[in-house]
Design a protein around this motif. Structure first.
Motif, PDB file in Angstrom:
ATOM      1  N   GLU A   3       6.450 -19.602  31.175  1.00  0.00           N
ATOM      2  CA  GLU A   3       6.517 -19.949  29.737  1.00  0.00           C
ATOM      3  C   GLU A   3       7.444 -18.975  29.012  1.00  0.00           C
ATOM      4  O   GLU A   3       8.205 -19.367  28.120  1.00  0.00           O
ATOM      5  N   ALA A   4       7.352 -17.706  29.388  1.00  0.00           N
ATOM      6  CA  ALA A   4       8.197 -16.694  28.730  1.00  0.00           C
ATOM      7  C   ALA A   4       9.672 -16.968  29.011  1.00  0.00           C
ATOM      8  O   ALA A   4      10.524 -16.791  28.137  1.00  0.00           O
ATOM      9  N   VAL A   5       9.977 -17.429  30.232  1.00  0.00           N
ATOM     10  CA  VAL A   5      11.376 -17.751  30.559  1.00  0.00           C
ATOM     11  C   VAL A   5      11.852 -18.897  29.671  1.00  0.00           C
ATOM     12  O   VAL A   5      12.921 -18.827  29.053  1.00  0.00           O
ATOM     13  N   LEU A   6      11.024 -19.946  29.584  1.00  0.00           N
ATOM     14  CA  LEU A   6      11.405 -21.122  28.780  1.00  0.00           C
ATOM     15  C   LEU A   6      11.591 -20.734  27.314  1.00  0.00           C
ATOM     16  O   LEU A   6      12.516 -21.197  26.644  1.00  0.00           O
ATOM     17  N   LYS A   7      10.716 -19.848  26.842  1.00  0.00           N
ATOM     18  CA  LYS A   7      10.725 -19.507  25.414  1.00  0.00           C
ATOM     19  C   LYS A   7      11.856 -18.548  25.036  1.00  0.00           C
ATOM     20  O   LYS A   7      12.495 -18.722  23.996  1.00  0.00           O
ATOM     21  N   TYR A   8      12.092 -17.540  25.885  1.00  0.00           N
ATOM     22  CA  TYR A   8      12.997 -16.468  25.448  1.00  0.00           C
ATOM     23  C   TYR A   8      14.386 -16.468  26.089  1.00  0.00           C
ATOM     24  O   TYR A   8      15.330 -15.931  25.494  1.00  0.00           O
ATOM     25  N   ALA A   9      14.507 -17.008  27.313  1.00  0.00           N
ATOM     26  CA  ALA A   9      15.794 -16.848  28.029  1.00  0.00           C
ATOM     27  C   ALA A   9      16.974 -17.453  27.263  1.00  0.00           C
ATOM     28  O   ALA A   9      18.015 -16.788  27.135  1.00  0.00           O
ATOM     29  N   PRO A  10      16.875 -18.691  26.716  1.00  0.00           N
ATOM     30  CA  PRO A  10      18.042 -19.230  26.011  1.00  0.00           C
ATOM     31  C   PRO A  10      18.476 -18.328  24.848  1.00  0.00           C
ATOM     32  O   PRO A  10      19.672 -18.038  24.689  1.00  0.00           O
ATOM     33  N   MET A  11      17.509 -17.864  24.084  1.00  0.00           N
ATOM     34  CA  MET A  11      17.816 -17.030  22.913  1.00  0.00           C
ATOM     35  C   MET A  11      18.487 -15.706  23.336  1.00  0.00           C
ATOM     36  O   MET A  11      19.459 -15.261  22.715  1.00  0.00           O
ATOM     37  N   ILE A  12      18.004 -15.107  24.410  1.00  0.00           N
ATOM     38  CA  ILE A  12      18.561 -13.816  24.859  1.00  0.00           C
ATOM     39  C   ILE A  12      20.005 -14.002  25.332  1.00  0.00           C
ATOM     40  O   ILE A  12      20.907 -13.232  24.979  1.00  0.00           O
ATOM     41  N   LEU A  13      20.227 -15.073  26.101  1.00  0.00           N
ATOM     42  CA  LEU A  13      21.589 -15.327  26.612  1.00  0.00           C
ATOM     43  C   LEU A  13      22.530 -15.690  25.466  1.00  0.00           C
ATOM     44  O   LEU A  13      23.699 -15.283  25.464  1.00  0.00           O
ATOM     45  N   GLU A  14      22.012 -16.451  24.490  1.00  0.00           N
ATOM     46  CA  GLU A  14      22.873 -16.820  23.351  1.00  0.00           C
ATOM     47  C   GLU A  14      23.264 -15.603  22.522  1.00  0.00           C
ATOM     48  O   GLU A  14      24.240 -15.631  21.776  1.00  0.00           O
ATOM     49  N   ASN A  15      22.508 -14.525  22.685  1.00  0.00           N
ATOM     50  CA  ASN A  15      22.889 -13.263  22.042  1.00  0.00           C
ATOM     51  C   ASN A  15      23.819 -12.443  22.942  1.00  0.00           C
ATOM     52  O   ASN A  15      24.077 -11.272  22.669  1.00  0.00           O
ATOM     53  N   GLY A  16      24.269 -13.048  24.033  1.00  0.00           N
ATOM     54  CA  GLY A  16      25.247 -12.387  24.908  1.00  0.00           C
ATOM     55  C   GLY A  16      24.658 -11.303  25.796  1.00  0.00           C
ATOM     56  O   GLY A  16      25.382 -10.430  26.267  1.00  0.00           O
TER      57      GLY A  16
ATOM     58  N   THR B 102       9.923  -7.012  19.826  1.00  0.00           N
ATOM     59  CA  THR B 102       9.802  -8.425  20.193  1.00  0.00           C
ATOM     60  C   THR B 102      11.015  -8.795  21.073  1.00  0.00           C
ATOM     61  O   THR B 102      12.045  -8.104  21.051  1.00  0.00           O
ATOM     62  N   PRO B 103      10.910  -9.905  21.825  1.00  0.00           N
ATOM     63  CA  PRO B 103      12.083 -10.351  22.593  1.00  0.00           C
ATOM     64  C   PRO B 103      13.290 -10.597  21.689  1.00  0.00           C
ATOM     65  O   PRO B 103      14.430 -10.343  22.097  1.00  0.00           O
ATOM     66  N   GLU B 104      13.058 -11.056  20.459  1.00  0.00           N
ATOM     67  CA  GLU B 104      14.179 -11.284  19.525  1.00  0.00           C
ATOM     68  C   GLU B 104      14.886  -9.960  19.227  1.00  0.00           C
ATOM     69  O   GLU B 104      16.117  -9.902  19.180  1.00  0.00           O
ATOM     70  N   GLU B 105      14.104  -8.904  19.045  1.00  0.00           N
ATOM     71  CA  GLU B 105      14.710  -7.584  18.783  1.00  0.00           C
ATOM     72  C   GLU B 105      15.435  -7.067  20.038  1.00  0.00           C
ATOM     73  O   GLU B 105      16.507  -6.475  19.942  1.00  0.00           O
ATOM     74  N   MET B 106      14.826  -7.303  21.226  1.00  0.00           N
ATOM     75  CA  MET B 106      15.487  -6.892  22.483  1.00  0.00           C
ATOM     76  C   MET B 106      16.840  -7.563  22.623  1.00  0.00           C
ATOM     77  O   MET B 106      17.795  -6.962  23.111  1.00  0.00           O
ATOM     78  N   ALA B 107      16.885  -8.838  22.230  1.00  0.00           N
ATOM     79  CA  ALA B 107      18.132  -9.606  22.375  1.00  0.00           C
ATOM     80  C   ALA B 107      19.252  -9.007  21.532  1.00  0.00           C
ATOM     81  O   ALA B 107      20.423  -9.248  21.788  1.00  0.00           O
ATOM     82  N   LYS B 108      18.881  -8.238  20.512  1.00  0.00           N
ATOM     83  CA  LYS B 108      19.901  -7.571  19.678  1.00  0.00           C
ATOM     84  C   LYS B 108      20.215  -6.179  20.233  1.00  0.00           C
ATOM     85  O   LYS B 108      21.365  -5.771  20.254  1.00  0.00           O
ATOM     86  N   SER B 109      19.183  -5.466  20.685  1.00  0.00           N
ATOM     87  CA  SER B 109      19.379  -4.027  20.933  1.00  0.00           C
ATOM     88  C   SER B 109      19.553  -3.654  22.411  1.00  0.00           C
ATOM     89  O   SER B 109      19.943  -2.529  22.702  1.00  0.00           O
ATOM     90  N   CYS B 110      19.254  -4.574  23.359  1.00  0.00           N
ATOM     91  CA  CYS B 110      19.338  -4.207  24.787  1.00  0.00           C
ATOM     92  C   CYS B 110      20.549  -4.855  25.454  1.00  0.00           C
ATOM     93  O   CYS B 110      21.076  -5.852  24.968  1.00  0.00           O
ATOM     94  N   ASP B 111      20.965  -4.284  26.587  1.00  0.00           N
ATOM     95  CA  ASP B 111      22.066  -4.874  27.361  1.00  0.00           C
ATOM     96  C   ASP B 111      21.533  -5.852  28.400  1.00  0.00           C
ATOM     97  O   ASP B 111      22.203  -6.823  28.742  1.00  0.00           O
ATOM     98  N   LEU B 112      20.349  -5.554  28.924  1.00  0.00           N
ATOM     99  CA  LEU B 112      19.744  -6.383  29.971  1.00  0.00           C
ATOM    100  C   LEU B 112      18.261  -6.537  29.649  1.00  0.00           C
ATOM    101  O   LEU B 112      17.573  -5.533  29.421  1.00  0.00           O
ATOM    102  N   VAL B 113      17.786  -7.783  29.604  1.00  0.00           N
ATOM    103  CA  VAL B 113      16.361  -8.023  29.357  1.00  0.00           C
ATOM    104  C   VAL B 113      15.744  -8.558  30.649  1.00  0.00           C
ATOM    105  O   VAL B 113      16.265  -9.504  31.245  1.00  0.00           O
ATOM    106  N   ILE B 114      14.649  -7.925  31.068  1.00  0.00           N
ATOM    107  CA  ILE B 114      13.987  -8.321  32.315  1.00  0.00           C
ATOM    108  C   ILE B 114      12.718  -9.091  31.961  1.00  0.00           C
ATOM    109  O   ILE B 114      11.838  -8.576  31.271  1.00  0.00           O
ATOM    110  N   GLU B 115      12.644 -10.331  32.431  1.00  0.00           N
ATOM    111  CA  GLU B 115      11.426 -11.141  32.267  1.00  0.00           C
ATOM    112  C   GLU B 115      10.561 -10.933  33.492  1.00  0.00           C
ATOM    113  O   GLU B 115      10.966 -11.249  34.614  1.00  0.00           O
ATOM    114  N   CYS B 116       9.371 -10.399  33.295  1.00  0.00           N
ATOM    115  CA  CYS B 116       8.384 -10.316  34.385  1.00  0.00           C
ATOM    116  C   CYS B 116       7.035 -10.650  33.735  1.00  0.00           C
ATOM    117  O   CYS B 116       6.104  -9.853  33.762  1.00  0.00           O
ATOM    118  N   ALA B 117       6.973 -11.849  33.150  1.00  0.00           N
ATOM    119  CA  ALA B 117       5.802 -12.264  32.361  1.00  0.00           C
ATOM    120  C   ALA B 117       5.225 -13.583  32.863  1.00  0.00           C
ATOM    121  O   ALA B 117       4.101 -13.629  33.371  1.00  0.00           O
TER     122      ALA B 117
END
Ligand SMILES: NC(=O)C1=CN([C@@H]2O[C@H](COP(=O)(O)OP(=O)(O)OC[C@H]3O[C@@H](n4cnc5c(N)ncnc54)[C@H](OP(=O)(O)O)[C@@H]3O)[C@@H](O)[C@H]2O)C=CC1
Ligand SMILES: O=C([O-])CC(=O)C(=O)O
Length: 271
Positions: A74-87, A56-71
């Motif tokens: 809506e996906a940007v609105l939903k996931y980008a803040p959470m991914i960035l807040e995970n650094g 899931t994007p939540e798991e990516m936000a923990k385990s990846c260095d860079l997350v690429i949105e190509c969806a």
């Protein structure tokens, strides 16, 4: 090696995964996600050297260095803040999501507070380098004219709202003329380029967009015209559409791969 997560396994996502898998981009494809399990499985079947986890994007936000949105936007609105807040750093293709100034400010703040970067590839257009430079001295006008074949416009919310039937169109027809802020909402899968142009130039309110349905062409054609203190710039690009998603030009995927190479390559060439 940098660990990459990919949200969206359509045309652009699958091309990015293949670029990593082939070694063109030196990175680890660590995780992939899509609404559609079938699209995820289809990408997994194509891979020869990588074995990303279905996460899931939540798991990516923990385990990846860079997350690429190509969806989608809506996906940007939903996931980008959470991914960035995970650094974690992000690359965003559905740039139209930034037409909301509050959202843009939220992303800017999250990236800054968490010391991470958000990369917006030039996508299906050229000329962002010159436009960004020209904007420093001040711009008088920026106009984007997009022509797409009928197949590339099907399903846009604007057509439903205005009760426009694309099958009735037999000659080149201006569907929309207005500001970029409205264009990226009316045609969310067609003119993300206008968001990128707006962000490089004079913003979503002042950038003028014309969208033409053209049954006589097979390419996605984008023209950019800019006037400013620097002078006058014209750019025209005739893009081959993706064979699997005619809304999207092949160049958009190549641009994402090129940006990924810029992020991962130890030697940086050009802009
Ligand atoms: N910046 C630029 O210049 C360009 C940007 N784009 C944009 O890039 C994005 C990707 O393009 P492309 O690969 O051609 O698109 P595709 O439609 O081929 O693939 C996108 C995939 O992501 C899925 N998806 C959409 N929203 C979500 C979500 N919230 N969570 C999980 N999966 C989701 C879609 O599922 P489903 O089909 O079920 O919705 C689809 O499988 C699009 O938003 C497109 O408009 C495209 C071209 C140029
Ligand atoms: O790929 C293209 O030609 C443009 C596009 O869909 C977008 O900007 O969203």
């Amino acid at each position: 090696m940098i660990k990459i997560g990919v949200i969206g396994c359509g045309f652009i996502g699958s091309q990015i995964c293949m670029a990593i898998d082939s070694g063109l981009v030196v990175a680890e494809l660590a995780g992939i996600f899509d609404f559609s399990g079938e699209k995820v499985d289809s990408v997994l079947r194509e891979l020869k050297n990588s074995s990303p986890k279905k996460v899931t994007p939540e798991e990516m936000a923990k385990s990846c260095d860079l997350v690429i949105e190509c969806a989608s936007q809506e996906a940007v609105l939903k996931y980008a803040p959470m991914i960035l807040e995970n650094g974690k750093n992000m690359m965003i293709l559905s740039a139209g999501a930034f037409q909301n100034p509050d959202f843009y400010a939220k992303i800017q703040k999250a990236a800054s507070n968490h010391n991470c970067k958000v990369y917006l590839p030039s996508g299906a257009i050229a000329g962002t380098d010159g436009l960004k430079s020209a904007a420093i001295a001040g711009l008088k006008s920026v106009t984007v004219t997009t022509r797409k074949p009928i197949s590339g416009l099907i399903g846009s919310p604007y057509l439903t709202e205005k009760k426009i039937n694309l099958t009735d169109i037999t000659t080149p027809t201006l569907l929309f003329e207005g500001k970029a802020a409205d264009a990226v909402v009316a045609f969310p899968k067609n003119v993300n380029i206008c968001a990128t142009i707006s962000l490089c130039g004079i913003g979503f309110e002042k950038t003028v967009v014309k969208i033409i349905a053209d049954p006589t062409i097979s390419d996605n054609i984008h023209e950019l015209e800019v006037f400013g203190d620097f002078g006058h710039m014209k750019m025209r690009i005739e893009n081959k559409p993706s064979p699997i998603n005619p809304k999207t030009s092949y160049l958009a995927a190549l641009s994402a791969i090129s940006t990924l190479k810029r992020i991962t390559d130890p030697i940086q060439i050009g802009v």
